[in-house]
Motif scaffolding. Structure first.
Motif, short mmCIF file in Angstrom:
data_model
loop_
_atom_site.label_atom_id
_atom_site.label_comp_id
_atom_site.label_asym_id
_atom_site.label_seq_id
_atom_site.Cartn_x
_atom_site.Cartn_y
_atom_site.Cartn_z
N THR A 53 0.83 -1.22 0.00
CA THR A 53 0.00 0.00 0.00
C THR A 53 0.85 1.26 0.00
N GLU A 54 1.90 1.29 0.85
CA GLU A 54 2.61 2.55 1.09
C GLU A 54 3.70 2.85 0.06
N ALA A 57 2.08 4.42 -2.87
CA ALA A 57 1.47 5.67 -2.42
C ALA A 57 2.54 6.74 -2.22
N ASP A 103 -4.84 10.97 7.17
CA ASP A 103 -5.67 10.22 6.21
C ASP A 103 -5.76 10.94 4.87
N VAL A 106 -3.83 7.45 2.40
CA VAL A 106 -4.78 6.33 2.38
C VAL A 106 -6.05 6.84 3.06
N VAL A 107 -7.07 7.04 2.31
CA VAL A 107 -8.27 7.69 2.82
C VAL A 107 -9.26 6.64 3.34
N ALA A 109 -12.17 6.04 2.71
CA ALA A 109 -13.07 5.46 1.71
C ALA A 109 -12.44 4.29 0.96
N ASP A 110 -11.11 4.13 1.06
CA ASP A 110 -10.44 3.02 0.37
C ASP A 110 -10.89 1.69 0.98
N PRO A 111 -11.06 0.66 0.15
CA PRO A 111 -11.53 -0.64 0.65
C PRO A 111 -10.61 -1.25 1.71
N TYR A 113 -8.64 0.33 3.84
CA TYR A 113 -8.21 1.33 4.82
C TYR A 113 -8.13 0.75 6.23
N TRP A 116 -5.19 -1.58 6.65
CA TRP A 116 -3.93 -0.79 6.60
C TRP A 116 -3.74 -0.01 7.89
N HIS A 117 -4.78 0.62 8.35
CA HIS A 117 -4.68 1.48 9.54
C HIS A 117 -4.26 0.66 10.75
#
Length: 488
Positions: A53-54, A57, A103, A106-107, A109-111, A113, A116-117
């Protein structure tokens, strides 16, 4: 770099050495576990596949924010470096990390999220559990505890060694000038002052700062003010040019401070605490000015460099004066010796050399005055007494055995000679004094004391008492001498 005082046991800076030890202990023991924690955090990052992810990004972030001074190098590293290096690059970009926390990368609204968080929070929990992360100074936060700890922490061995080298050089001088307690107060307060400067300069930013350089910069500023316009020896370099030079200490302050401010302006992304250096330097200079106004500076220590330089200059002048005497250039030799004597009066080798000048090129009155000064010297060691005896012998030859200087000087020398075992020389001097002034009131007392110095019933005591009774028959000591002779 000031290099004008050698460290000895007599001037060893105890507080400075203790500070060096504390810095080394913090780095080698308390911070030593950080690498193990960071490896664990890196392993978790890789295993949890946070990079999926990162990494992309962050590459997108770098392309969308081209204003970063090292953005091109970071983007290249993200495209070519190993995963562990990519993690380090991401974690060193405080603007990107702040965007992650807000945020904005990676917001919600991302599937993915939520997953990841959770993983990012666990990674940061491990990553931030290092001693350094828990105690280093944080930008935009006024935290006295972290400000204190930060001045004893370092980011690497080279960082530690460089700071400790400067701390030793400056600490030797500033601690000696202020004494241990005022010095310690200045060091700690200077470190805190540098921390406040860092927080103020970076207010609103994210990041950490650590290192002793802010406190050391306070010592640099204090050093310049304490030594002021006194000339000190410094080592300088400019690319391939380097040398030693003597300059007023205060001249270094604008150079040091200007260099920090210039780098703060031109190299703001260098990850070096130029802001802490400048703040510490200004704080140290101001504190030293107040301490000097309050009389807390040990001027005797500060002036020792000038005295040492003066001694070296006098040693060269003395050698040159002896060469002049050897060539019978008496006026030139006397000029050099009188200048030394005016600056540092009472040196036996100098007054002896002045006697030689008078002996080879002076009037009888000048010879008498120079001899009286040498023979009045408060000699205490056998070499000094031998020097006085040699001058006495030479002077007696010059005046044909009849000295013309004050009898008190000669009588003091008599006592010095017999107390050091030179009885024959003492007796010869008493005879010389008698020839110069047979009616001297103090002479019978001197002969009587000299007689008693000899062992009882010895021929020497009897001979001296007979001389006293015969030549000073009208003195109060003659009856005493005859009584002792009758007693055997």
């Amino acid at each position: 770099m000031p290099l004008h005082r050698r460290m000895t046991l007599a001037n060893a800076p105890v507080v400075t050495l203790t500070l060096v030890l504390l810095n080394c202990i913090v780095y080698l023991f308390l911070q030593s576990g950080d690498d193990r924690v960071l490896r664990r955090a890196r392993d978790y990052y890789i295993q949890s596949q946070l990079g999926r992810t990162e990494f992309p990004a962050y590459e997108s972030w770098l392309r969308d924010h081209p204003g970063s001074p090292d953005g091109a190098q970071r983007l290249k590293a993200m495209q070519m470096a190993r995963p562990d290096l990519k993690i380090a690059v991401i974690q060193s970009d405080h603007a990107f990390i702040a965007a992650l926390h807000d945020d904005r990368v990676v917001v919600p609204a991302d599937p993915g999220y939520a997953e990841w968080h959770t993983k990012r929070a666990e990674f940061e929990r491990i990553y931030d559990s290092t001693f350094t992360s828990r105690h280093a100074l944080r930008f935009s936060h006024v935290e006295p505890g972290r400000m204190f700890w930060a001045m004893f922490m370092h980011g690497g061995l080279e960082h530690l060694l460089g700071n400790m080298l400067f701390l030793l050089m400056l600490g030797l001088l500033v601690e000696g000038a202020l004494g241990p307690w005022w010095y310690l107060g200045l060091y700690l307060a200077g470190g805190l002052g540098a921390s406040f400067a860092t927080v103020a300069w970076h207010w609103g930013d994210q990041g950490l700062a650590l290192g002793a350089s802010g406190a050391i910069a306070a010592l640099m500023g204090a050093y310049c003010v304490i030594w002021g316009l006194r000339r000190i020896r410094v080592f300088y370099w400019f690319f391939v040019v380097f040398d030693y030079v003597r300059v007023p200490a205060l001249v270094l302050l604008p150079f040091w401070l200007g260099w920090q401010l210039l780098n703060l302006w031109l190299n703001s992304g260098a990850n070096i605490g130029f802001d802490a250096h400048a703040g510490g330097m200004v704080f140290g200079a101001g504190s030293a000015w107040l301490l000097r106004r309050c009389g807390r500076v040990r001027d005797a220590f500060v002036e020792e460099d000038e005295r040492e330089e003066q001694r070296e200059c006098h040693a060269r002048a003395y050698t040159q004066a002896l060469e002049h005497i050897g060539k019978l250039k008496i006026a030139a030799a006397r000029h050099l010796l009188e200048r030394i004597d005016a600056d540092e009066p009472g040196q036996l080798h100098v007054v002896i050399a002045l006697y030689r000048c008078a002996r080879y090129g002076g009037t009888p009155a000048q010879v008498d005055a120079a001899a009286a000064r040498v023979l009045s010297f408060p000699a205490t060691t056998p070499p000094e007494i031998r020097e006085l005896k040699a001058i006495l012998d030479d002077y007696l030859k010059a005046c044909a055995g009849v000295p013309r200087i004050a009898p008190g000087v000669l009588l003091r020398l008599v006592r010095l000679l017999w107390r050091t075992g030179a009885a024959a020389d003492a007796q010869a001097l008493l005879h010389a004094i008698g020839r110069a002034d047979p009616s001297l009131p103090a002479l019978p007392a001197a002969w009587f004391a000299f007689s008693l110095h000899a062992p009882e019933a010895s021929p020497q005591r009897r001979e001296r008492l007979e001389y006293l009774a015969r030549h000073f028959a009208q003195s109060e000591f003659a009856p005493k001498a005859r009584f002792l002779l009758q007693q055997g």
